[in-house]
Design an enzyme around this catalytic site. Structure first.
Site, short mmCIF file in Angstrom:
data_model
loop_
_atom_site.label_atom_id
_atom_site.label_comp_id
_atom_site.label_asym_id
_atom_site.label_seq_id
_atom_site.Cartn_x
_atom_site.Cartn_y
_atom_site.Cartn_z
N ASN A 127 0.44 1.50 5.27
CA ASN A 127 1.52 2.05 6.09
C ASN A 127 1.92 3.47 5.70
O ASN A 127 3.05 3.88 5.91
CB ASN A 127 2.76 1.12 6.04
CG ASN A 127 2.45 -0.28 6.50
OD1 ASN A 127 1.80 -0.46 7.53
ND2 ASN A 127 2.87 -1.27 5.73
N ARG A 128 0.98 4.17 5.10
CA ARG A 128 1.20 5.57 4.69
C ARG A 128 2.28 5.72 3.62
O ARG A 128 2.76 6.82 3.36
CB ARG A 128 1.54 6.46 5.89
CG ARG A 128 0.39 6.58 6.91
CD ARG A 128 -0.81 7.25 6.29
NE ARG A 128 -1.89 7.48 7.25
CZ ARG A 128 -2.93 6.67 7.43
NH1 ARG A 128 -3.01 5.54 6.74
NH2 ARG A 128 -3.88 6.98 8.29
N LEU A 129 2.67 4.63 2.99
CA LEU A 129 3.63 4.70 1.88
C LEU A 129 2.84 4.89 0.58
O LEU A 129 2.86 4.04 -0.32
CB LEU A 129 4.51 3.45 1.83
CG LEU A 129 5.49 3.30 2.99
CD1 LEU A 129 6.29 2.01 2.85
CD2 LEU A 129 6.43 4.50 3.05
N HIS A 130 2.16 6.02 0.50
CA HIS A 130 1.28 6.29 -0.64
C HIS A 130 2.07 6.47 -1.94
O HIS A 130 3.24 6.87 -1.92
CB HIS A 130 0.47 7.55 -0.38
CG HIS A 130 -0.22 7.56 0.95
ND1 HIS A 130 -1.06 6.55 1.36
CD2 HIS A 130 -0.18 8.46 1.97
CE1 HIS A 130 -1.52 6.83 2.57
NE2 HIS A 130 -1.00 7.97 2.98
N LYS A 162 -7.03 5.11 9.02
CA LYS A 162 -7.55 4.23 7.98
C LYS A 162 -6.37 3.67 7.20
O LYS A 162 -5.44 4.41 6.87
CB LYS A 162 -8.49 5.00 7.05
CG LYS A 162 -8.98 4.21 5.85
CD LYS A 162 -9.93 5.05 5.01
CE LYS A 162 -10.25 4.40 3.69
NZ LYS A 162 -10.82 3.04 3.82
#
Length: 215
Positions: A192-195, A10
């Protein structure tokens, strides 16, 4: 049995958490997020939280409980003192509570010390509960082994008869706890999972140190 879940993906793109969005006090920050989620009407129980304790067997255990109040001191919930989690908290005050609101792509993780609240506060909350919930607290020797569902239902019927027309007082083994936070992390999902991860740590002067963590 094997099932590959590697394609479950997601992309989180609904919001951001920047330094300029962070207020000095994390309880105020929690309130802001809680109210935003509540207003969104996308979560059935906004106050549902995961409570993690270290059990008497040395293993961590997590379960969902309901937050019933939060103040500048901490986060309050209620349970059976003699339950598995109650015994665990009596032995080890270090706990973690967390909130996950997937519709808003947000998570809050809170580490702190837990302690019982004053008895009169537990009395007041118990009296505010529906009559069925109060009887439920008397029926359940929480976490103990029971022979069947029928056993519990028969016990409830017996208590309903015994307390008909009578006030139901809070049992001594049931009441509230407060988690006093030492660290609170706010997590906002990003692409891009750069939370975004912003951590508040309590300092010796009771101020809060705010730092960004790598995702």
């Amino acid at each position: 049995m094997k099932q590959d879940l590697s394609d479950y993906r997601k992309s989180y793109e609904k919001s951001e958490l920047l330094e300029e969005n962070c207020v000095e006090n994390p309880i105020e920050m929690f309130r802001n997020w809680f109210l935003e989620v509540e207003r969104s009407e996308t979560v059935a129980e906004v106050n549902a939280m995961t409570l993690s304790t270290i059990g008497l067997d040395g293993f961590p255990k997590s379960r969902v409980v309901l937050l019933k109040k939060y103040t500048h001191e901490g986060f309050i919930f209620y349970t059976n003192y003699e339950s598995e989690k109650g015994l665990a908290m009596a032995e080890n005050q270090n706990v973690c509570i967390s909130f996950f609101w997937p519709a808003m792509e947000r998570q809050i993780i809170i580490k702190g010390k837990v302690e019982k609240i004053a008895e009169n506060l537990s009395d007041g909350y118990f009296e505010s509960r529906p009559r069925g919930s109060r009887l439920g607290a008397l029926v359940s020797d929480q976490s103990s082994v029971v022979p069947s569902r029928t056993y519990l239902e028969h016990k409830l019927k017996a208590l309903e008869a015994a307390y008909e027309g009578k006030e139901i007082e809070r049992p001594a083994y049931w009441g509230g706890y407060i988690v006093k936070p030492q660290e609170i992390e706010f997590w906002q999902g990003r692409a891009n999972r750069l939370h975004d991860r912003m951590r508040y740590q309590l300092q010796t002067d009771y101020s809060w140190k705010i730092e960004r963590l790598a995702p």
